[in-house]
Scaffold this motif. Structure first.
Motif, short mmCIF file in Angstrom:
data_model
loop_
_atom_site.label_atom_id
_atom_site.label_comp_id
_atom_site.label_asym_id
_atom_site.label_seq_id
_atom_site.Cartn_x
_atom_site.Cartn_y
_atom_site.Cartn_z
N ASP A 173 0.87 -1.16 0.02
CA ASP A 173 0.08 -0.12 -0.07
C ASP A 173 0.86 1.49 0.04
O ASP A 173 0.59 1.89 0.82
N ASP A 174 1.93 1.42 -0.87
CA ASP A 174 2.71 2.44 -0.98
C ASP A 174 3.28 2.76 -2.45
O ASP A 174 2.75 2.12 -3.33
N GLU A 175 3.64 3.96 -2.71
CA GLU A 175 4.20 4.29 -3.93
C GLU A 175 5.58 3.43 -3.99
O GLU A 175 6.12 3.37 -3.35
N ALA A 176 5.86 3.56 -5.30
CA ALA A 176 7.00 2.71 -5.75
C ALA A 176 8.23 3.87 -5.90
O ALA A 176 7.85 4.60 -6.81
N LEU A 177 9.36 3.48 -5.56
CA LEU A 177 10.50 4.07 -6.02
C LEU A 177 11.34 3.21 -6.60
O LEU A 177 11.81 2.29 -6.56
N ALA A 178 11.67 3.76 -8.01
CA ALA A 178 12.72 3.04 -9.01
C ALA A 178 14.23 4.35 -9.22
O ALA A 178 14.01 5.19 -9.38
N GLU A 179 15.08 3.49 -8.65
CA GLU A 179 16.51 4.14 -9.03
C GLU A 179 17.24 3.46 -9.87
O GLU A 179 17.45 2.12 -10.13
N GLU A 180 18.07 4.22 -10.66
CA GLU A 180 19.36 3.75 -11.34
C GLU A 180 20.05 2.67 -10.66
O GLU A 180 20.73 3.34 -9.55
N PHE A 181 20.56 1.55 -11.06
CA PHE A 181 21.54 0.71 -10.57
C PHE A 181 22.83 1.31 -10.68
O PHE A 181 23.20 1.61 -11.65
N ILE A 182 23.65 1.43 -9.23
CA ILE A 182 24.94 1.82 -9.64
C ILE A 182 25.85 0.54 -9.53
O ILE A 182 25.87 -0.03 -8.40
N GLU A 183 26.37 0.04 -10.73
CA GLU A 183 27.46 -0.83 -10.48
C GLU A 183 28.79 -0.34 -9.72
O GLU A 183 29.11 0.67 -10.03
N GLY A 184 28.97 -1.03 -8.57
CA GLY A 184 30.33 -0.93 -7.78
C GLY A 184 30.19 -1.43 -6.30
O GLY A 184 29.41 -2.36 -6.09
N ARG A 185 31.07 -0.70 -5.47
CA ARG A 185 31.12 -1.60 -4.14
C ARG A 185 30.03 -0.75 -3.24
O ARG A 185 29.61 0.23 -3.47
N GLU A 186 29.58 -1.89 -2.32
CA GLU A 186 28.58 -1.13 -1.37
C GLU A 186 29.32 -1.15 -0.04
O GLU A 186 29.85 -1.95 0.54
N LEU A 187 29.06 0.24 0.35
CA LEU A 187 29.89 0.50 1.58
C LEU A 187 28.92 1.28 2.70
O LEU A 187 27.95 1.90 2.29
N TYR A 188 29.44 1.02 3.87
CA TYR A 188 28.42 1.69 4.94
C TYR A 188 29.38 2.52 5.92
O TYR A 188 30.32 2.11 6.36
N VAL A 189 28.64 3.79 6.28
CA VAL A 189 29.25 4.60 7.38
C VAL A 189 28.57 4.99 8.39
O VAL A 189 27.34 5.31 8.22
N GLY A 190 28.84 4.69 9.61
CA GLY A 190 28.43 4.98 10.66
C GLY A 190 28.57 6.39 11.17
O GLY A 190 29.65 7.01 11.01
N VAL A 191 27.54 7.05 11.93
CA VAL A 191 27.81 8.50 12.48
C VAL A 191 27.17 8.24 13.88
O VAL A 191 26.09 7.97 14.24
N LEU A 192 28.22 8.86 14.77
CA LEU A 192 27.83 9.00 15.95
C LEU A 192 27.59 10.50 16.65
O LEU A 192 28.38 11.38 16.05
N GLY A 193 27.00 10.69 17.57
CA GLY A 193 26.94 12.17 18.15
C GLY A 193 25.57 13.08 17.69
O GLY A 193 24.47 12.41 17.59
N ASP A 194 25.57 14.40 17.80
CA ASP A 194 24.69 15.21 17.51
C ASP A 194 25.03 15.89 16.36
O ASP A 194 26.33 16.15 15.73
N ALA A 195 24.14 16.68 15.75
CA ALA A 195 24.41 17.48 14.66
C ALA A 195 25.63 18.64 14.79
O ALA A 195 26.20 18.93 13.73
N THR A 196 25.93 19.11 16.06
CA THR A 196 26.65 20.17 15.98
C THR A 196 28.20 19.53 16.04
O THR A 196 29.29 20.18 15.65
N ASN A 197 28.33 17.91 16.27
CA ASN A 197 29.78 17.67 16.52
C ASN A 197 29.74 16.06 16.07
O ASN A 197 29.85 15.12 17.14
N PRO A 198 29.11 15.89 14.91
CA PRO A 198 28.96 14.33 14.66
C PRO A 198 30.17 13.67 14.49
O PRO A 198 31.30 14.24 13.99
#
Length: 345
Positions: A173-198
């Motif tokens: 029961d949702d609209e669909a989002l279609a994105e171009e496939f990006i061929e390449g490496r899959e990477l993840y970045v964690g961020v901690l803290g608050d907006a003033t000093n992440p």
């Protein structure tokens, strides 16, 4: 200055007859190791039970692990709204951040406004579609408000795209989002803290493994994310061959996304780095990401020198400082010296 000992309620969702998620015990053990008192608050589908259980816990702080409610992941934001209405201090993103990040179309529009790369896309609401730039197949298609890759698939032609959009309308029961496939490496970045000093954590990579069929597109679907890890199967790793320039671009993009979507305490930003251009594209922005001991955020923290216990404590410190629970500002421990990363616009 570390936060004083607190009484912390660990709020989590658990449907009737389901076993508890192991992350609840992991977070509880980490909190106790830091000297906090803990109590577990399990909720299912009753708002009155949610309010009653949280208030009767008489906790100084709620550690919010609730990613769904009444078997609907889209109600995660409502749990935060209830806590805010009850004026109960809690960890993680608030109503605004969860609303912005849950809407993947709005997320992409905000990222584009701030000059952050994200794949070109189109949206389908069942009766019309809106494209953002010229798209080329293959396309990654998913519900616009999905979680954990639910409903995600790759389509290579208009016929498959139409079927996928119809399925998303019927099942989610949702609209669909279609994105171009990006061929390449899959990477993840964690961020901690608050907006003033992440603080940006070291990059974690999803290695698709030696047994991946070369004819199969590398997509982190539910099978990849939640399937059993066997020798040669997809697994998380710490990459060692990323250039300083690429790491810097990803850090700036991650912090911009963290700030633009009003996130706080901890988040995970998912990237694809194009094998053709080496440009980092943000795929997803995840507030309150899954926090078990072997997750991407925990791996990045460990690489920075933060144990799992220290990671959980860092989240508590940030939330406690925001709510005035007796913790002083602190310098970022274990992070390499660098200039603050400004927001881009």
């Amino acid at each position: 200055m570390p936060v004083k000992s607190l009484r912390i309620a660990i709020l989590h969702y658990q449907a009737k007859d389901d076993p508890p998620d192991p992350v609840v015990k992991q977070v509880a053990a980490a909190l106790r190791a830091a000297g906090h008192g803990t109590t577990e608050v399990c909720v299912d589908e009753s708002v009155s039970d949610l309010v009653r259980k949280v208030t009767s816990a008489r906790a100084d702080l709620v550690f919010n692990l609730c990613e769904t409610f009444a078997e609907d992941y889209r109600l995660e934001v409502n749990v935060a709204a209830v806590l805010e209405l009850a004026r109960v201090p809690f960890t993680g993103a608030g109503t605004a951040g969860l609303l912005l990040a849950q809407d993947k179309v709005l997320t992409k529009q905000l990222l584009q406004f701030h000059g952050v790369l994200t794949p070109r896309f189109a949206t389908f609401d069942g009766t019309s579609f809106q494209a953002n730039g010229d798209l080329s197949f293959p396309l990654v298609v998913k519900p616009a408000r999905s979680d954990a890759s639910m409903g995600l698939g790759v389509e290579k032609d208009m016929e498959g795209l139409a079927r996928r959009v119809k399925k998303i309308r019927q099942e989610f029961d949702d609209e669909a989002l279609a994105e171009e496939f990006i061929e390449g490496r899959e990477l993840y970045v964690g961020v901690l803290g608050d907006a003033t000093n992440p603080e940006v954590l070291p990059v974690v990579e999803l290695d698709f493994g030696s047994r991946w069929n070369r004819k199969r597109m590398k997509i982190a679907n539910r099978e990849v994310k939640f399937g059993p890890e066997t020798p040669g199967s997809p697994h998380l790793m710490m990459p060692t061959d990323l250039s300083d320039e690429l790491r810097g671009r990803m850090e700036r993009a991650a912090i911009t996304a963290f700030r633009a979507l009003k996130l706080r305490d901890y988040a995970r930003i998912d990237f694809r780095v194009s094998s053709r251009t080496n440009d980092p594209y943000i795929l997803e922005v995840n507030p309150n990401p899954y926090l078990e001991t072997q997750c991407e955020v925990a791996m990045g923290a460990k690489e920075r020198g933060l144990s799992y216990e220290a990671l959980v404590q860092r989240i508590v410190e940030t939330a406690a400082r925001r709510h005035g629970l007796g913790v002083a500002p602190r310098a970022t421990a274990g992070a390499p010296a660098r200039e603050p990363v400004p927001a881009t616009h």
